[in-house]
Scaffold this active site. Sequence first.
Site, PDB file in Angstrom:
ATOM      1  N   TYR A  38      -0.594   3.780 -54.754  1.00  0.00           N
ATOM      2  CA  TYR A  38      -1.414   4.983 -54.764  1.00  0.00           C
ATOM      3  C   TYR A  38      -2.050   5.104 -56.144  1.00  0.00           C
ATOM      4  O   TYR A  38      -2.445   4.096 -56.726  1.00  0.00           O
ATOM      5  CB  TYR A  38      -0.560   6.199 -54.374  1.00  0.00           C
ATOM      6  CG  TYR A  38      -1.399   7.363 -53.891  1.00  0.00           C
ATOM      7  CD1 TYR A  38      -2.335   7.195 -52.868  1.00  0.00           C
ATOM      8  CD2 TYR A  38      -1.273   8.610 -54.475  1.00  0.00           C
ATOM      9  CE1 TYR A  38      -3.114   8.250 -52.441  1.00  0.00           C
ATOM     10  CE2 TYR A  38      -2.043   9.680 -54.049  1.00  0.00           C
ATOM     11  CZ  TYR A  38      -2.968   9.490 -53.037  1.00  0.00           C
ATOM     12  OH  TYR A  38      -3.740  10.544 -52.620  1.00  0.00           O
ATOM     13  N   LYS A  93       1.334   1.399 -24.673  1.00  0.00           N
ATOM     14  CA  LYS A  93       0.421   0.275 -24.849  1.00  0.00           C
ATOM     15  C   LYS A  93       0.475  -0.237 -26.286  1.00  0.00           C
ATOM     16  O   LYS A  93       0.478  -1.454 -26.534  1.00  0.00           O
ATOM     17  CB  LYS A  93      -1.004   0.724 -24.488  1.00  0.00           C
ATOM     18  CG  LYS A  93      -1.975  -0.384 -24.161  1.00  0.00           C
ATOM     19  CD  LYS A  93      -1.525  -1.141 -22.931  1.00  0.00           C
ATOM     20  CE  LYS A  93      -2.532  -2.178 -22.500  1.00  0.00           C
ATOM     21  NZ  LYS A  93      -3.561  -1.664 -21.601  1.00  0.00           N
ATOM     22  N   ASN A 286       0.629   0.155  -7.249  1.00  0.00           N
ATOM     23  CA  ASN A 286       1.909   0.618  -7.783  1.00  0.00           C
ATOM     24  C   ASN A 286       2.042   2.119  -7.599  1.00  0.00           C
ATOM     25  O   ASN A 286       1.076   2.849  -7.745  1.00  0.00           O
ATOM     26  CB  ASN A 286       2.009   0.287  -9.281  1.00  0.00           C
ATOM     27  CG  ASN A 286       2.644  -1.062  -9.537  1.00  0.00           C
ATOM     28  OD1 ASN A 286       3.605  -1.422  -8.884  1.00  0.00           O
ATOM     29  ND2 ASN A 286       2.103  -1.786 -10.497  1.00  0.00           N
TER      30      ASN A 286
END
Length: 389
Positions: A38, A93, A286
């Site tokens: 930083y 995902k 499904n």
Amino acid sequence: MSQAQVSDDDIFGGHEGGKLSVSATRPITQARDLSIAYTPGVAKVSRAIAEDVTLAKRYTWTDRLVAVVSDGTAVLGLGDIGARASLPVMEGKSVLFKTFAGLDSIPLVLDTTDVDEIVETLVRLRPSFGAVNLEDVSAPRCFELEEKLKAALDCPVMHDDQHGTAIVVLAALRGANMVLDKSIAEQRVVISGAGAAGVACAKILQAAGAGDVTVLDSKGIIHSGRDNLNPVKEQLALTTNTTGLRGGLADALSGADVFIGLSSATIDESLLASMAPDSIVFALSNPDPEVHPDIAAKYASVVATGRSDFPNQINNVLAFPGVFRGALDAGARAITENMKLAAAEAIASVAADHLAPDHIVPSPLDPRVAVEVANAVAKAAAEDGVTAD
């Protein structure tokens, strides 16, 4: 543990607090580390990027970051449940991207269904990511959204519900045909469902040289001259059904070689009995397939579903991690049709050593899959000239 043995407590416990976190790639244990990561050290890197924006690829994570984007309008089999309710799926995902391809990703669920607003949002966010995985966007809006994003963004964009499904379906058909010693060029394929996945499957099978593809929606066979077709279906009518079939599923399946189910429609077994010898049935709805695999196996030589508790699971996780990894490895600006075809070939090649009627695709957990797909996709990207200079 099979799907049937997983309790509600297991499921909700596995999602409590979310499934993602951000971790540092370098430890900060002393003042020197802090001054590098930083202030004041970071200012030097920011100045360098300000002078040469291409350095962002080297000094930030954006070059390896996939944005998983949804508006929550077509989530799994749940339909339009909204952005917030879609977030557990998008988090999942992202977990798969990291697990199978080593890629970082971030879920972005947008509280709008306006295509242009979604495009504008992602254009403004473009400095923050390296690729876009569209997910669970309803048809036909998903087609317009993907095309507009591809035109507006200089990075890989893919709607996984379309192309991930299509890639794995083609790979599975390659495997089934190797088992049965058949050629796709001689097959008549019937696709039930003209949504995102159905349209993409039709296109990739045609690109792969399928003999004939017939697509059905809820009103029957899509053909030239049929009323009330949207622009996507009008295009399908021009390029599919070369034999000029009319009617419904019974008319389409009579003598067909391959059935691909991508809708919630159920199929009477008598229709399967009318298919050609050594037929192939992919019942992919499904959680309930269009026909139970045990019934389909009475008539078809190869049967696949989208479920993990039956053989031959056609699962998008075989495709999308490696596709995006290969595209990002190559510095690709887009995902081309050849890259998708290469991905399908790579998946099929992994299964080739142990092909059988109940093993036409690899396991989603096979660690070779993403690597082979990524390598094939990167090579195809270079051949297509869509890689960075």
